[in-house]
Scaffold this active site. Sequence first.
Site, PDB file in Angstrom:
ATOM      1  N   GLU A  64       0.873  -1.164   0.000  1.00 50.94           N
ATOM      2  CA  GLU A  64       0.000   0.000   0.000  1.00 50.94           C
ATOM      3  C   GLU A  64       0.920   1.226   0.000  1.00 50.94           C
ATOM      4  O   GLU A  64       1.783   1.336   0.866  1.00 50.94           O
ATOM      5  CB  GLU A  64      -0.863  -0.026   1.273  1.00 50.94           C
ATOM      6  CG  GLU A  64      -1.913   1.023   1.255  1.00 50.94           C
ATOM      7  CD  GLU A  64      -2.792   1.022   2.502  1.00 50.94           C
ATOM      8  OE1 GLU A  64      -2.726   0.085   3.310  1.00 50.94           O
ATOM      9  OE2 GLU A  64      -3.529   2.006   2.652  1.00 50.94           O
ATOM     10  N   ARG A 309       5.246 -13.583   9.686  1.00 46.24           N
ATOM     11  CA  ARG A 309       5.895 -12.312   9.401  1.00 46.24           C
ATOM     12  C   ARG A 309       7.288 -12.292  10.030  1.00 46.24           C
ATOM     13  O   ARG A 309       7.565 -12.985  10.992  1.00 46.24           O
ATOM     14  CB  ARG A 309       4.925 -11.276   9.906  1.00 46.24           C
ATOM     15  CG  ARG A 309       5.166 -10.164  10.594  1.00 46.24           C
ATOM     16  CD  ARG A 309       4.001  -9.317  11.103  1.00 46.24           C
ATOM     17  NE  ARG A 309       3.001  -8.882  10.158  1.00 46.24           N
ATOM     18  CZ  ARG A 309       3.057  -7.743   9.477  1.00 46.24           C
ATOM     19  NH1 ARG A 309       4.041  -6.924   9.608  1.00 46.24           N
ATOM     20  NH2 ARG A 309       2.090  -7.415   8.663  1.00 46.24           N
ATOM     21  N   LYS A 319       4.535   0.629   9.704  1.00 45.76           N
ATOM     22  CA  LYS A 319       4.678   1.885   8.963  1.00 45.76           C
ATOM     23  C   LYS A 319       4.163   3.061   9.784  1.00 45.76           C
ATOM     24  O   LYS A 319       4.746   4.136   9.769  1.00 45.76           O
ATOM     25  CB  LYS A 319       3.892   1.804   7.649  1.00 45.76           C
ATOM     26  CG  LYS A 319       4.732   1.275   6.504  1.00 45.76           C
ATOM     27  CD  LYS A 319       3.978   1.324   5.187  1.00 45.76           C
ATOM     28  CE  LYS A 319       2.981   0.207   5.070  1.00 45.76           C
ATOM     29  NZ  LYS A 319       2.463  -0.003   3.725  1.00 45.76           N
TER      30      LYS A 319
END
Length: 614
Positions: A64, A309, A319
């Site tokens: 994104e 992850r 982020k």
Amino acid sequence: MSDHRPTDAAAKPAPANFLRAIIERDQQAGTYEQRRFAGSPGDASHHAAGQPDPARVRLRFPPEPNGYLHIGHAKSICLNFGLARDFGGVCHLRFDDTNPEKEEQEYVDAIEEMVQWLGWNWDAHGTSHKFYASNYFDFMYQAAELLIERGLAYVDEQTPEQMRASRGDFSKPGVDSPFRGRTPAENLARFREMRDGQHPDGAMVLRAKIDMASPNINLRDPALYRIRRATHHNTGDKWCIYPMYTYAHPIEDALERISHSICTLEFEDQRPFYDWLLERLAETVTLPDGRQVGGLLQHPLPKQYEFGRLNLSYVITSKRKLKQLVDEGHVQGWDDPRMPTLAGLRRRGYTPAAIRKMADDSGASKTNSWLDYSVLEGCLRDDLEHKAHRGMAVLDPVKLVLTNWAEVFGAPGYTEPCTQPALPASAVPEGQTPPPERQFLIGNEVWIEREDFEETPPKGYKRLFPGNLVRLKGGYVVECTGCTRDANGQVTEVLAKVIPDTKSGTPGADSVKAKAAITWVAVADGVPAEVRLYDRLFSEPQPDAGGKDFLQALNPNSLKVITAIVEPSLAAAQPDQKFQFERHGYFVADRKDHGVGGKVVFNRVTGLKDSWGK
Ligand code: ATP
Ligand code: MG
């Protein structure tokens, strides 16, 4: 297409990676052999008119564009592009830009740059595979109307609070919305009103009609579309309704003919909806009025796989939190060399090969894992050991005066050239010619490290103390005679005598036995340099674990700036060039500041051995 792709993973045995096994199984079964691909994303009829897909598998990296890429993204990039490379496939770079609010062109550009920096590219079979999810808004809208017509979606006008309350929880089934029973015609009219801007933001949403009692809460009529008046960086003001991520993502994958859609574990519970949605859009059905609808997507449909992850100790990879560090000035920008962003790691001196090695070596598993930061540092040392030119730098300088210099060489200002290999023989790969030698001077005064002199040596000390013989590395052997001090007792100069005919590389070099060799730089040709000594940004291994305030864990000493003296070959560095400063570790010429206004600026990349946590 292995044109521009790194090949470093090819030679060694693969680490545990369950995704490789899945792709191998699919290739053996021929699951994806019959697919067609029209060369660009599209629906079933678009691809049906295309060629047999030249890519044996298709994967994607779908960031994104709302921030800079970090080390966790690098894991995902190397995994997806690496699997595509290894299995005759293609990996798409897809900007998942369905959320109009937080996305910016600046991030799009930075993401592209860093994926390429890591060594990957999205060109294959003569075309670019860089895509934008926002280009699929028309299809997503059309698919939503199909679901409505089939009675599989409805417009819900409950408030967000009512919706949350009626969704239930793990122990309590959900309750049907009073709007759930509307007819397809009513829902279609309402949905078109939403699209046409006839209702305010947040007044209603389109929801899938699945099962309010499902044990999987994600299947309790998830939202598909919301009203949001915001200018989108790609589509401008064309839309005032935007698809939800969970609805958009499977469609993006399907339009791009992705075979293996790899995501992180938190999406595991979304997988049933992912499959439900794509199946509903692919199948053809007859409506009560006799019309045949559907068939928007073609089998075989993409499948979602989840992996654990990557978490790195002493590092945060959210982020949002990284943005906070930048916005609140805790660091000097997204590319601050202490940041775990790829831009920061690059500026710190990390190499793409080191990051790829870390990603490859850590494989892929079905549990979230913590990797010790020292593993990443180790990958970097492995890479730099054979590449980084050596050089001498004095980080804490004090002057060493050779008091008999004029007597031995005829004049106090006499200087003698010295040479040393740019790489030690052990670091030059077999069959490769060693790089040219470094050249520097020795004269009557040289800079040495303050810690290399002790007037009264502690036990076992081998460096400079009165009466001791020490070699100036690559220069002469000297005999220490004492020092001068200022009023505070601080050593101002160390004194020694040069022993004639002992220069390194000459027949007399071994005529006397020196106890130690120390690093140094001549006053005559040494260049002052700003050296930024970076340390970890956080002092705790899991700075944001359990919702902790990560700002509390900031290391107040993560940056120390010193003035060092470096030899001429280091001062002549190109921005981004990496060196081993002998005995001190690896340093990189800062890519932004080095050379600006004639300044010499180095960042410490990492020490020579693992010093983390010690
Ligand atoms: P953040 O929570 O920091 O915003 P994100 O996962 O939402 O990260 P995206 O831009 O959506 O950021 O991520 C792009 C891809 O990178 C996704 O497929 C995501 O799963 C993957 N990714 C992000 N962080 C990690 C990580 N720590 N380890 C492995 N993959 C990751
Ligand atoms: Mg995300």
